[in-house]
Design a protein around this motif. Structure first.
Motif, PDB file in Angstrom:
ATOM      1  N   ASN B 201       0.831  -1.207   0.000  1.00  0.00           N
ATOM      2  CA  ASN B 201       0.000   0.000   0.000  1.00  0.00           C
ATOM      3  C   ASN B 201       0.863   1.254   0.000  1.00  0.00           C
ATOM      4  OD1 ASN B 201      -2.485  -1.110  -0.118  1.00  0.00           O
ATOM      5  ND2 ASN B 201      -2.729  -1.277   2.112  1.00  0.00           N
ATOM      6  N   GLU B 202       1.872   1.190   0.861  1.00  0.00           N
ATOM      7  CA  GLU B 202       2.782   2.314   0.976  1.00  0.00           C
ATOM      8  C   GLU B 202       3.436   2.621  -0.377  1.00  0.00           C
ATOM      9  OE1 GLU B 202       5.404   1.656   4.240  1.00  0.00           O
ATOM     10  OE2 GLU B 202       6.852   3.126   3.505  1.00  0.00           O
ATOM     11  N   ILE B 203       3.884   1.540  -1.034  1.00  0.00           N
ATOM     12  CA  ILE B 203       4.540   1.714  -2.337  1.00  0.00           C
ATOM     13  C   ILE B 203       3.541   2.253  -3.350  1.00  0.00           C
ATOM     14  CG2 ILE B 203       5.699   0.487  -4.204  1.00  0.00           C
ATOM     15  CD1 ILE B 203       6.644  -1.532  -2.033  1.00  0.00           C
ATOM     16  N   ASN B 204       2.326   1.688  -3.295  1.00  0.00           N
ATOM     17  CA  ASN B 204       1.265   2.122  -4.189  1.00  0.00           C
ATOM     18  C   ASN B 204       0.994   3.630  -4.059  1.00  0.00           C
ATOM     19  OD1 ASN B 204      -1.110   2.303  -5.655  1.00  0.00           O
ATOM     20  ND2 ASN B 204      -1.697   0.225  -5.112  1.00  0.00           N
ATOM     21  N   ILE B 205       0.885   4.079  -2.814  1.00  0.00           N
ATOM     22  CA  ILE B 205       0.630   5.503  -2.577  1.00  0.00           C
ATOM     23  C   ILE B 205       1.764   6.352  -3.138  1.00  0.00           C
ATOM     24  CG2 ILE B 205       0.421   7.245  -0.774  1.00  0.00           C
ATOM     25  CD1 ILE B 205      -1.009   5.012   0.902  1.00  0.00           C
TER      26      ILE B 205
END
Lengths: 229, 295
Positions: B201-205
């Motif tokens: 998720n962090e990478i996605n954001i």
């Protein structure tokens, strides 16, 4: 500023999400993208962010053909567009201040500039007193306001909001929409995908209605269409 | 530039702290993998040193003719020393041979009645220790070609078997270490992949905000390196204390085996472990982050 020219999108599973869509959005506009689930709103947003590719047709943002962007250019392209999601997507392990500052660090903003700008953004979203709170300590509306601040932290010319009020109660939803209106007044082009009839009808802005992957109506100062054949 | 390097390092450290549980799990699995690897390498090093001991204990005995002058004995001695693969050359005079004989057959010394240290029928000889049995053929044939030599005694069959055994033991050891090395790398990479996937998720954001691939990658790589090295250091500490403990216990029981001293052995193992840990950490994060960067 944003142009969709004969854009169609068929997903790998054969589902057609968009069919020959033509849209032209000028700089500084506030546009509602409405239509039932599966009408193609999310597909349009994903195409704008170059998360997916159109099957046919071309998309222009700032007179640049998005379809021909290389993978390496995508990050720089995305810095032109702030995004607000229905499910917020804040980094859960950073506080409000760091979540906003993070967006600025990503584009290489200096520490001094970050320290100057984040408080300005916090006061715009009226959360100055919660700068050091973590996302799980905030209400849904507060989280969405932080997302909004993050989205405009780098002054992008375009702001996309994908059902930003979808997870919020009506009053809180209105706060977000008012903030979007405020951001739009300052010159940012805002595109908001939504189901919220009451908001669309009160705001009286441009409304593009989608159904089954086609644009079936595009009105200035429009209303939410309930019963289109 | 400098600004972003310090940012990456800071983010890497923060990443470890923010995901304490995951980092701890990664460190523990790295410690276990590297501990096993290091243990096998230490064992292998000791086996190797024992083998070396056995190998170099194979002797060639050269008996000299009685009519050879002291002068040519000296010359032969020098010539042997100049040959390939010689570990040690020892000369036994008639007196030495007499003493040796007496020591071996002390009770039946009557055998040698009438003989003295200087006057006896025992031949003078050289005892040669080789660095490894593989030099034996060369050395033996060179010795046979020399004048003044009565007989070269060398048990080639034992030496051959030993030499073959040594070679296969070494190969097996190397294969085992290699396989374990791969297993260790796979375990470490898997753990890190798990750690990265919890943060997709962090990478996605970050991707949505417009972060470049390298901006996202660097903190993860630094994190992987730190976790890898940390695991390596811990496993070294563990191995070192275990090894000293085992040596102190076993060297009393098995006093014929000379263990490699702790410090020397550790240096080799440490190098292997740290390089493996860091490399696996770095490669692990770089590889596992790749799939999330495609969006």
């Amino acid at each position: 500023m944003i142009r969709f020219v004969n854009v169609s999108k068929t997903y790998d599973n054969g589902a057609t999400a968009l069919l020959d869509v033509n849209i032209n959005i000028k700089a500084g506009e506030f546009v509602f993208l409405v239509g039932p689930s599966g009408a193609g709103k999310t597909t349009i947003i994903k195409l704008l962010l170059k998360e997916i590719e159109p099957t046919t047709g071309n998309i222009f943002v700032n007179n640049k053909n998005v379809t021909s962007l290389k993978h390496k250019e995508i990050p720089y392209f995305r810095r032109n567009i702030g995004v607000v999601f229905q499910d917020f997507r804040l980094l859960p392990d950073r506080n409000v201040y760091d979540n906003i500052a993070f967006a600025m660090r990503v584009v290489g903003t200096s520490q001094r500039e970050i320290r100057r700008r984040v408080p300005v953004l916090l006061s715009l979203i009226n959360l100055s007193n919660k700068a050091y709170a973590y996302p799980n300590e905030l209400s849904g509306g507060e989280q969405q306001r932080v997302v909004l601040a993050r989205a405009i932290a780098n002054n992008p010319p375009i702001l996309i909001a994908d059902e930003p009020t979808g997870n919020l109660d009506p009053d809180t939803g209105w706060e977000i929409v008012k903030l979007l209106g405020e951001i739009n007044r300052r010159g940012t082009t805002v595109i908001m995908a939504t189901h919220a009839k009451d908001i669309v009808d009160v705001m009286r802005r441009r409304v593009i209605t989608l159904r089954k992957g086609k644009v079936i109506s595009d009105q200035e100062k429009g209303m939410y269409l309930d019963d289109v054949k | 530039m400098l600004n972003s390097i310090s940012y990456y390092i800071k983010e890497g450290l923060k990443g470890i702290w923010r995901h304490k549980a995951m980092s701890l799990a990664a460190v523990i699995s790295i410690v276990i993998a590297l501990f096993i690897l290091g243990g096998v390498v230490l064992f292998g090093l000791n086996v190797n040193s024992v083998i070396h001991e056995v190998e170099s204990s194979v002797d060639i005995i050269v008996f000299l003719k009685d009519d050879v002058s002291e002068q040519s004995i000296k010359q032969i001695n020098d010539e042997i020393k100049a040959m390939n693969g010689i570990a040690e050359v020892k000369y036994y005079s008639k007196a030495d041979a007499f003493e040796k004989w007496k020591a071996q057959f002390g009770g039946e010394a009557g055998y040698l009645e009438g003989y003295t240290a200087d006057n006896n029928p025992l031949p003078r000889s050289f005892e040669i220790r080789l660095q490894s049995p593989s030099y034996a053929d060369e050395v033996v044939s060179a010795l046979n070609a020399k004048d003044g030599i009565d007989k070269v005694q060398y048990n080639s069959k034992i030496a051959d078997t030993l030499s073959r055994l040594v070679r296969s033991v070494r190969w097996m050891g190397m294969i085992i270490v290699f396989v374990l090395l791969i297993i260790a790398v796979v375990i470490i990479m898997n753990t890190i992949r798990l750690a990265v996937s919890t943060r997709k998720n962090e990478i996605n954001i970050m991707r949505y905000i417009g972060a470049t691939s390298w901006f996202i990658r660097w903190p993860f790589i630094i994190e992987g390196a730190i976790i890898g090295v940390l695991g390596a250091l811990l496993s070294i500490i563990l191995l070192k204390s275990m090894y000293s403990f085992v040596i102190s216990r076993l060297s009393n029981l098995l006093n014929m085996i000379k263990f490699i001293p702790s410090n020397y052995a550790m240096n080799v193992v440490m190098l292997i472990i740290i390089v493996t840990g860091a490399a696996a950490g770095i490669i692990g994060s770089a590889v596992s982050i790749r799939r999330y960067l495609k969006v």
